[in-house]
Design an enzyme around this catalytic site. Structure first.
Site, short mmCIF file in Angstrom:
data_model
loop_
_atom_site.label_atom_id
_atom_site.label_comp_id
_atom_site.label_asym_id
_atom_site.label_seq_id
_atom_site.Cartn_x
_atom_site.Cartn_y
_atom_site.Cartn_z
N HIS A 86 0.85 -1.19 0.00
CA HIS A 86 0.00 0.00 0.00
C HIS A 86 0.89 1.24 0.00
O HIS A 86 1.85 1.32 0.77
CB HIS A 86 -0.90 0.07 1.24
CG HIS A 86 -1.81 -1.11 1.42
ND1 HIS A 86 -1.37 -2.31 1.95
CD2 HIS A 86 -3.13 -1.26 1.14
CE1 HIS A 86 -2.39 -3.15 2.00
NE2 HIS A 86 -3.46 -2.55 1.52
N GLU B 58 -1.68 -8.88 -3.43
CA GLU B 58 -2.50 -7.70 -3.69
C GLU B 58 -1.61 -6.47 -3.70
O GLU B 58 -0.99 -6.12 -2.70
CB GLU B 58 -3.60 -7.54 -2.65
CG GLU B 58 -4.53 -6.35 -2.98
CD GLU B 58 -5.63 -6.16 -1.96
OE1 GLU B 58 -6.73 -6.67 -2.19
OE2 GLU B 58 -5.35 -5.52 -0.93
N ASP C 121 -2.02 -2.82 -3.78
CA ASP C 121 -3.22 -2.05 -3.44
C ASP C 121 -2.94 -0.55 -3.47
O ASP C 121 -1.89 -0.10 -3.93
CB ASP C 121 -3.72 -2.51 -2.06
CG ASP C 121 -5.21 -2.29 -1.88
OD1 ASP C 121 -5.83 -1.62 -2.71
OD2 ASP C 121 -5.75 -2.81 -0.89
N GLU D 289 -44.64 5.66 -84.65
CA GLU D 289 -45.23 6.32 -83.51
C GLU D 289 -46.28 5.41 -82.89
O GLU D 289 -46.78 4.49 -83.54
CB GLU D 289 -45.90 7.64 -83.92
CG GLU D 289 -44.93 8.72 -84.37
CD GLU D 289 -45.65 10.04 -84.61
OE1 GLU D 289 -46.64 10.32 -83.89
OE2 GLU D 289 -45.24 10.79 -85.51
#
Length: 854
Positions: free
Chosen positions: A285, A310, A312, A695
């Site tokens: 962290h 982790e 984080d 014609e």
């Protein structure tokens, strides 16, 4: 009295012996060495000790000289003799030897028992306070509070599971088992190696995790610099196994993009193991410059967001190499909470995830929904050589979250290079195997191999919608019975490149498509499909044999070129070509350029398309000035009007609009689409032998008059002519020119003057062209279905002039004139019979002659 000598070598003696012991003596027990190599190491070790001993003798001689000169000899002798008699000297020698053997200062020297019962906390504290490297021998060392690590601490054990440091049952809440001394501003230079940290979470009861912040981890490093953690095992952790974080006991939440002060940095975690943790095994962290390698994190106690590794909130510049996870929610989770900066600039070099729920999970919580702010920090993840084996959620992590091999949410700048997903039980994962979702963007998935996920909905899914991913490159993917949709792209995804996808789907439960996209604008190439009903499904359309789609400026088989717009192309051309505007292209040409949108030049040279919707084909020196102009095989020519076409010409310039022209150095013919007119400078000829002018006339009784009958007029309509009546012509099938068909609309659709001339009004088209348009008749109903005269039985082509086939009786002779009886020619004074082509017979009741009618 002389000055007391400085005994530097004595002061460093313990440290030097430890260094020598660590470096040389253990090699004597290394079974990978030969006997000769072992002996050489030991001899070298003894030689180094000899060098130290000689230096010590020199300093000891200085001590003796000081003692003798100052008259201290008798006092020293008396003291040494008393120590010897009391055993103190012998104890001192034994203690030094024991400490050397135990690699520095042993905690047992300070009273530690290691018996799994006694509280050894004071022994650890005293040993660490000594300032020497501390050794933890075999045993289980119980402690009643956390062990604090000051700066410059070396703590080494007898090995994982051999030297165990464990919380006593009496320890209350809030304590980490081992942590650095200054939790606010941190410490530095800490070395930890070769022991087990047992958090003894069982003392707290079942299902207990941390009470908050970074408290209650087995090892917490806060705000530290230069920390080396090697061969540490963390078991039965209340919170984390190993936690590297910033200063303070509580994790800071300062908002996305704001990192916390006092980060830990320069951290090395090697060959460590974590198991039985309540949150994460190894985590970081708000710290930076971290290496985590050859570690194993597995089997957490709880089933919340329990990750093996982790990275984080606020972590950055982290490298994970050759780690392994098993039985966790996330094998590696790189993430952040909504009110914290995401982890960024993370590198993964090899990882094996075994039976984790989400092997690799990258996300920034609170930034996933369409109404959430875009994350400013979730960026830069590079991962290679990732392995996922049998991802599943048998334990029910995170309220039975769906398994994934990889999930990327809210991150941008994610590069995956080499990802293998494997399962031998297809029922373990039945939704999406790999997902890019929830506003993730600028992601690259390369070298992905998935095997065995035959019951899954999608192999790789870029989820769309209001919070979908975008800007995703997917390349070099091999799918072995993985995903009813191999690669699936959701709605609203504007920027996707899908290349080199190989899939086998013959073992999939109801395969649909190797590649499927909701939008029609992905880039797709290199699809190889076996067992899928369709190779590609794009915007609802199936392409069974594959598909190639490219977006952006495109150049191929071209030596060089000028500017190419992102929606332009140049192919098969030489230098000097440009496609500088959108929706334009140059093909197999040289020195040519498109200057306006929606223009094309092909097979041409030194040509330019200046207007929109221009086309130049097979021309040299051609110029299209205004919109909707085209030149085909028209060299040195210029089309200056709107909707102007030049065909097969040289050196002509055209003006006006809605025209088709041709000529050589001057205009020789013209088709006027605006007014329905045809002009030619020279002769107009027919391509067959048809030779009369005719014609359209309506029959008097509304019935059909067959070919070859002579007709006269009655009340402005025709019927078969009788003897003596004025013959106006013949019902003909060979007219080269036919007037009065009224081919496209009812003859009363526009207003006319008393002489039959059309009444016009002046109008301007959307592209600025002014022209005269016939005034519509108020009696005309454009909603009625119009049938031209050529398709109505009452209207007939009547040859009025020319060589016409006529029905004859037996009286008609070549070179004579004719009259009419019931519309059949008989000998008379009108016209001239050129040739009798079919003689008269009674069976047929007529013959046929060519009559010059004039």
């Amino acid at each position: 009295m002389s000055t007391k000598p400085e005994l530097k070598r004595f002061e460093q003696f313990g440290e030097m012996m430890v260094q020598l012991y660590e470096r040389y003596l253990p090699t004597a027990f290394d079974e990978s060495l030969t006997l000769l190599e072992k002996m050489n190491k030991i001899i070298h070790y003894l030689n180094e000790i000899g060098k130290v001993t000689n230096e010590l003798i020199e300093e000891w001689n200085k001590v003796m000289e000081w003692i003798l000169n100052d008259g201290l000899e008798d006092l020293v002798k008396e003291t040494l003799e008393r120590w010897y008699e009391e055993g103190k000297f012998a104890d001192l020698v034994i203690q030094v030897i024991d400490e050397l053997k135990q690699f520095g200062v042993s905690v047992k020297t300070y009273g530690a028992k290691g018996d799994g019962v006694t509280d050894d906390i004071r022994a650890f504290e005293k040993a660490i306070e000594s300032g020497f490297p501390v050794y933890v021998p075999y045993g289980t060392f119980m402690v009643s509070r956390g062990i604090k690590l000051p700066s410059n601490t070396v703590l080494t054990g007898a090995g994982k599971r051999n030297a165990v440091i464990k919380f006593m049952d009496s320890v209350g809440r809030g304590e980490s088992l081992m942590y650095n001394q200054n939790v606010t501003t941190g410490n530095e230079n800490i070395f930890l190696s070769s022991f087990t940290l047992d958090g003894n979470n069982k003392r707290l009861g079942q299902g207990i995790s941390g009470i908050g912040g970074s408290r209650e981890s087995n090892l917490s490093i806060r705000a530290c610099h230069n920390v080396y953690i090697r061969d540490i095992e963390a078991v039965d952790c209340t919170l984390h196994g190993i936690d590297i974080t910033c200063g303070g006991l509580d994790y800071p939440y300062l908002g996305d993009g704001t990192t916390a002060p006092n980060p830990s940095e320069n951290i090395w975690i090697e060959n460590c193991e974590a198991t039985g943790f309540g949150d994460d095994g190894i985590t970081t962290h708000h710290s930076q410059y971290i290496n985590i390698l050859n570690c194993y994190s597995h089997d957490p106690r709880l089933t919340a967001n329990c990750n093996g590794f982790e990275i984080d909130d606020g972590s950055r510049h982290v490298v994970l190499s050759n780690n392994r996870s098993k039985g966790c929610y996330g094998g590696i989770e790189i993430k952040a909470h909504g009110d914290a900066p995401a982890a960024y600039n993370i590198s993964i070099n090899g990882h094996m995830s075994v039976e984790d729920v989400r092997s690799y999970n990258f996300r920034h919580i609170g930034h996933h929904a369409a109404t959430d702010p875009q994350s400013v920090s979730a960026k830069n993840i590079v991962a290679s050589n990732l392995v996922s084996i049998r991802p599943n959620n048998k334990r029910g992590f995170q309220d039975n979250a769906t398994p994934r091999v990889l999930a990327v949410s809210a991150y941008y700048g994610v590069v995956i290079n080499g990802l293998t997903g494997y399962t031998d039980d297809p029922n373990l994962l039945t939704e999406t195997v790999v997902s890019v979702q929830f506003r993730a963007r600028n992601c690259s998935l390369n070298g992905v191999g998935l095997t065995g996920f035959s019951n899954s909905d999608n192999g790789i899914y870029v989820i769309g919608g209001s919070r979908g991913g975008d800007a995703v490159n997917i390349s070099n993917v091999t799918l072995n019975n993985s995903g009813r949709y191999g690669v699936s792209i959701g709605s609203g995804i504007e920027n996707v490149s899908i290349t080199n996808i190989s899939g086998i789907g013959d073992g999939i439960n109801s395969p649909v498509a190797l590649v499927s996209t909701i939008n029609s604008n992905p880039e797709i190439s290199g699809l190889s499909s076996i067992g899928y009903p369709t190779a590609a499904r794009v915007a609802g359309t199936d392409y069974n044999d594959g598909l190639t789609l490219f977006n952006g400026a495109f150049r191929a088989s071209t030596t060089s070129s000028g500017k190419i717009h992102s929606e332009g192309f140049i192919m098969g051309s030489t230098s000097g070509c440009e496609a500088s505007v959108s929706k334009s292209g140059v093909l197999t040409s040289s020195s040519s350029k498109t200057s306006s949108e929606r223009s094309l030049i092909a097979g041409s040279s030194t040509s330019e398309a200046k207007g929109t919707y221009n086309t130049i084909l097979g021309s040299l020196g051609a110029v299209a000035d205004e919109q909707f102009a085209a030149l085909i095989s028209a060299s040195q020519s210029r089309a200056s009007g709107n909707h102007n076409l030049i065909l097969s010409s040289y050196g002509i310039n055209t003006t006006g609009s809605y025209k088709v022209n041709g000529g050589f150095e001057k205009i020789n013919w013209e088709l006027d689409s605006l007014n329905g007119r045809i002009k030619a400078r020279d002769t107009v000829t027919g391509g067959n032998t048809w030779s009369d002018f005719a014609e359209y006339f309506e029959s008097l009784d509304g019935q059909v008059i067959e070919t070859g009958y002579l007709v006269t007029l009655e009340k402005g309509k025709i019927r078969k002519a009788e003897k003596g009546e004025k013959i106006i012509g013949v019902i003909s099938e060979t007219a080269g020119f036919v007037l009065g068909e009224s081919s496209f609309e009812w003859q009363g659709a526009v207003l006319k003057n008393e002489f039959g001339g059309i009444i016009y009004e002046e109008v301007t088209t959307e592209d600025g062209v002014k022209f005269k348009r016939p005034l519509p008749s108020p009696d005309f109903d454009p909603n009625k279905n119009y049938i031209p005269r050529s398709q109505r039985r009452e209207w007939h082509v009547v040859g009025l002039l020319g060589q016409i086939a006529v029905r004859i009786d037996e009286t008609v002779k070549q070179g004579h004139g004719i009259d009419a009886v019931g519309g059949v020619a008989t000998d008379g004074d009108n016209f001239i019979v050129q040739e009798i082509t079919t003689p008269y017979t009674k069976e047929k009741g007529y013959g046929v002659a060519i009559v010059l009618v004039k």
